[in-house]
Scaffold this active site. Structure first.
Site, PDB file in Angstrom:
ATOM      1  CD  GLU A  48      -3.076  -0.962   0.367  1.00 29.06           C
ATOM      2  OE1 GLU A  48      -3.348   0.187  -0.019  1.00 29.06           O
ATOM      3  OE2 GLU A  48      -3.719  -1.967   0.028  1.00 29.06           O
TER       4      GLU A  48
ATOM      5  CB  CYS B  49      -1.497   7.374   1.520  1.00 28.65           C
ATOM      6  SG  CYS B  49      -3.009   6.580   2.072  1.00 28.65           S
TER       7      CYS B  49
HETATM    8  P1  NAD Z   1       8.176   4.586   5.079  1.00 33.19           P
HETATM    9  O1  NAD Z   1       8.160   3.780   3.835  1.00 33.19           O
HETATM   10  O2  NAD Z   1       9.343   5.459   5.353  1.00 33.19           O
HETATM   11  O3  NAD Z   1       8.032   3.634   6.371  1.00 33.19           O
HETATM   12  C1  NAD Z   1       7.032   2.675   6.509  1.00 33.19           C
HETATM   13  C2  NAD Z   1       7.502   1.558   7.428  1.00 33.19           C
HETATM   14  O4  NAD Z   1       8.623   0.913   6.839  1.00 33.19           O
HETATM   15  C3  NAD Z   1       7.933   1.996   8.824  1.00 33.19           C
HETATM   16  O5  NAD Z   1       7.444   1.065   9.752  1.00 33.19           O
HETATM   17  C4  NAD Z   1       9.451   1.966   8.744  1.00 33.19           C
HETATM   18  O6  NAD Z   1      10.051   1.660   9.977  1.00 33.19           O
HETATM   19  C5  NAD Z   1       9.713   0.883   7.736  1.00 33.19           C
HETATM   20  N1  NAD Z   1      10.932   1.102   6.940  1.00 33.19           N
HETATM   21  C6  NAD Z   1      11.460   2.308   6.568  1.00 33.19           C
HETATM   22  N2  NAD Z   1      12.573   2.134   5.824  1.00 33.19           N
HETATM   23  C7  NAD Z   1      12.759   0.801   5.716  1.00 33.19           C
HETATM   24  C8  NAD Z   1      13.728  -0.015   5.068  1.00 33.19           C
HETATM   25  N3  NAD Z   1      14.739   0.517   4.368  1.00 33.19           N
HETATM   26  N4  NAD Z   1      13.620  -1.353   5.162  1.00 33.19           N
HETATM   27  C9  NAD Z   1      12.599  -1.916   5.844  1.00 33.19           C
HETATM   28  N5  NAD Z   1      11.650  -1.193   6.494  1.00 33.19           N
HETATM   29  C10 NAD Z   1      11.717   0.142   6.430  1.00 33.19           C
HETATM   30  O7  NAD Z   1       6.823   5.413   5.043  1.00 33.19           O
HETATM   31  P2  NAD Z   1       6.323   6.510   6.057  1.00 33.19           P
HETATM   32  O8  NAD Z   1       7.164   7.731   5.911  1.00 33.19           O
HETATM   33  O9  NAD Z   1       6.143   5.946   7.422  1.00 33.19           O
HETATM   34  O10 NAD Z   1       4.871   6.795   5.476  1.00 33.19           O
HETATM   35  C11 NAD Z   1       4.623   7.702   4.478  1.00 33.19           C
HETATM   36  C12 NAD Z   1       4.414   7.017   3.140  1.00 33.19           C
HETATM   37  O11 NAD Z   1       3.452   5.992   3.259  1.00 33.19           O
HETATM   38  C13 NAD Z   1       3.868   7.949   2.086  1.00 33.19           C
HETATM   39  O12 NAD Z   1       4.525   7.709   0.871  1.00 33.19           O
HETATM   40  C14 NAD Z   1       2.404   7.563   1.987  1.00 33.19           C
HETATM   41  O13 NAD Z   1       1.815   7.851   0.759  1.00 33.19           O
HETATM   42  C15 NAD Z   1       2.465   6.117   2.246  1.00 33.19           C
HETATM   43  N6  NAD Z   1       1.186   5.648   2.759  1.00 33.19           N
HETATM   44  C16 NAD Z   1       0.426   4.829   2.007  1.00 33.19           C
HETATM   45  C17 NAD Z   1      -0.805   4.418   2.486  1.00 33.19           C
HETATM   46  C18 NAD Z   1      -1.704   3.515   1.705  1.00 33.19           C
HETATM   47  O14 NAD Z   1      -2.611   2.981   2.305  1.00 33.19           O
HETATM   48  N7  NAD Z   1      -1.497   3.329   0.420  1.00 33.19           N
HETATM   49  C19 NAD Z   1      -1.237   4.841   3.740  1.00 33.19           C
HETATM   50  C20 NAD Z   1      -0.411   5.681   4.467  1.00 33.19           C
HETATM   51  C21 NAD Z   1       0.798   6.074   3.991  1.00 33.19           C
END
Ligand code: NAD
Length: 456
Positions: free
Chosen positions: A210, A244
């Site tokens: 997602e 998002c």
């Molecule tokens: P992110 O991708 O930075 O982090 C998400 C999760 O992944 C966190 O739990 C983090 O600890 C983990 N993570 C981060 N880097 C990682 C890596 N290199 N390896 C493994 N795990 C890792 O996202 P965010 O900043 O927390 O959230 C914002 C993003 O999420 C935006 O792009 C937004 O559009 C998206 N989002 C999508 C939805 C949806 O339902 N489609 C909902 C909310 C947010």
């Protein structure tokens, strides 16, 4: 490096006991989850306030209420969803019966982001439970109060071998990804989505991703401008734009641009007051790093409205940027903040071309009174999901599977969709033994001719 091998072994052993597959066990777990949320509503709201300055109203509608609805919906339907479904046999299979058995994958991993830190951890968990899986939850480290509360509440309610929360940042996430899960459900950014899929590929683990991206919001010249302005102001500035599916940028028809922007300013002030720094109810930006990234966009184009910010409270007021072009930095990646750039169009085909030149968006919003124009946009642009004459609202229906397409994600959930993503559909043909159709066997005279009567 952290090691989660023992945790996985524990969960796998528990899964193999068959307990989680029992419908009564799933129902009890969903009820316990609902109870946990209702009993701890105040604590959840307090954690969200501390992490993101979310108001109680926003916390309820976007984090708590939405998952309570999902639990209720799941409880109502889970028995029916879990039943094997009989389907027609193919013509050449007369005498046999065909069934689809939904079965849980096993031990699942749910990784969630910080922007709706409660909802985006719990909503997938509802699907995992309903489908009969074990689950490990890894909430975001950027919202530590909610993460801690999730760990405490889940720890008090469920045995670790069934459902558990692992708190931590990137290293923890990576250590978890080293393990062989049966399913990974990830919500977060596009770039990390790629990391997840790469890690999953090593074990051929199926994934739901997602993700996000730039979601356009088109305001055509025949739109109901006042209502459009109100619904856009709500969807964009809710959670300070850290949603998002928030409209990322506006594409406004030239003829109505001035009138629309005036209406948008009025709507912002009506919904959020003209001083969010005093209101105390406007969501803050999650971290200093994110705050500084957003400030960089304020020099793009011209600030039409807003633009003020306060470092100590990490607050940026609702902002509209005019005179923006696709070359501006604000138009390169998802904004994820209360800054709304405005592009204008004259010829709809050209506007569509520009949108289609970018990755397929997670959401698209169109404001227009014309059925013909609505069909034109729906036909021309591929996107995850969206609304006509509204924003964000499609997300809250259990009847509309929610997810992206292309760079905005893989798979869709909510309602039955959540059960489906966490279930494998096992197809089974039950053959009769009371007769044996001879045509399939190669040693029969005229076998080919006869089989062609069935398979043309
Ligand atoms: P992110 O991708 O930075 O982090 C998400 C999760 O992944 C966190 O739990 C983090 O600890 C983990 N993570 C981060 N880097 C990682 C890596 N290199 N390896 C493994 N795990 C890792 O996202 P965010 O900043 O927390 O959230 C914002 C993003 O999420 C935006 O792009 C937004 O559009 C998206 N989002 C999508 C939805 C949806 O339902 N489609 C909902 C909310 C947010």
């Amino acid at each position: 490096m952290e090691n989660y091998h023992d945790l996985l072994t524990k969960q796998r052993t528990f899964f193999q006991s068959g307990k989680t597959k029992e419908i009564s066990y799933r129902i009890q777990a969903l009820q316990a989850l609902g109870q946990l949320i209702r009993t701890n509503e105040t604590e959840i709201m307090a954690a969200l306030k501390r992490d993101l300055n979310k108001s109680e109203f926003d916390s309820y509608i976007t984090e708590i209420g939405i998952v309570l609805e999902e639990i209720r919906f799941s409880l109502r339907h889970v028995k029916k969803w879990a039943k094997p479904r009989k389907v027609k046999p193919a013509l050449a299979q007369i005498g046999s019966k065909s069934y689809i058995y939904p079965e849980p994958y096993g031990v699942t991993l749910i990784i969630s982001p910080w922007n709706y830190p409660f909802q985006l951890a719990i909503a997938p968990l509802i699907g995992a439970i309903a489908a009969g899986n074990c689950a490990v939850l890894k909430p975001s480290e950027l919202t530590p109060q909610t993460s801690k509360l999730l760990a405490t509440l889940i720890g008090q309610t469920f045995p670790e071998e069934y459902i558990t929360v692992v708190e931590g940042a990137v290293e923890t996430s990576k250590a978890l990804l080293n393990e062989n899960f049966d399913y990974i459900f990830f919500t977060g950014s596009v770039s990390v989505g790629k990391v997840i899929m790469e890690a999953a590929a090593k074990n051929l683990t199926p994934v739901t991703l997602e993700l996000g991206g730039k979601s356009p919001c088109i305001i055509h010249k025949d739109a109901n401008l006042k209502l459009a302005a109100k619904r856009i102001a709500w969807g964009k500035y809710l959670n300070a734009g850290q949603t998002c599916v928030a409209p990322d940028y506006l594409y406004v028809h030239r003829d109505i641009k001035e009138e629309f922007l005036n209406a948008l300013v009025n709507a912002i002030e009506e919904l959020y007051s003209n001083n969010v720094f005093n209101s105390g109810a406007f969501t803050k930006i999650v971290s200093e790093r994110h705050f500084n990234r957003l400030l960089g966009f304020l020099s793009n184009g011209e600030v039409y409205y807003g633009g003020k910010q306060e470092m100590k409270s990490l607050t940026i007021e609702p902002t509209i940027l005019d005179h923006i072009s696709w070359n501006d930095s604000v138009m390169q990646d998802e904004i994820f903040g209360p800054i709304l750039p405005v592009l204008e169009y004259d010829i709809a085909e050209k506007m569509v071309e520009k949108i289609n030149a970018r990755p397929k968006p997670l959401s698209l919003y169109l404001f227009s009174e014309s059925n013909e124009f609505q069909s034109f946009i729906l036909n021309q642009i591929s996107f995850g999901g969206g609304c006509i004459n509204d924003t964000v609202y499609h997300l809250s229906s259990p009847y509309l599977p929610f997810g992206g397409v292309g760079e905005s994600g893989i798979g869709a959930y909510h309602g039955k969709g959540s059960f489906d993503v966490f279930s494998h559909e096992k197809s089974v043909l039950k053959q009769t033994t009371s007769f044996d159709l001879p045509f399939r066997y190669p040693n029969r005279k005229n076998a080919l001719k006869q089989i062609k009567m069935f398979i043309k």
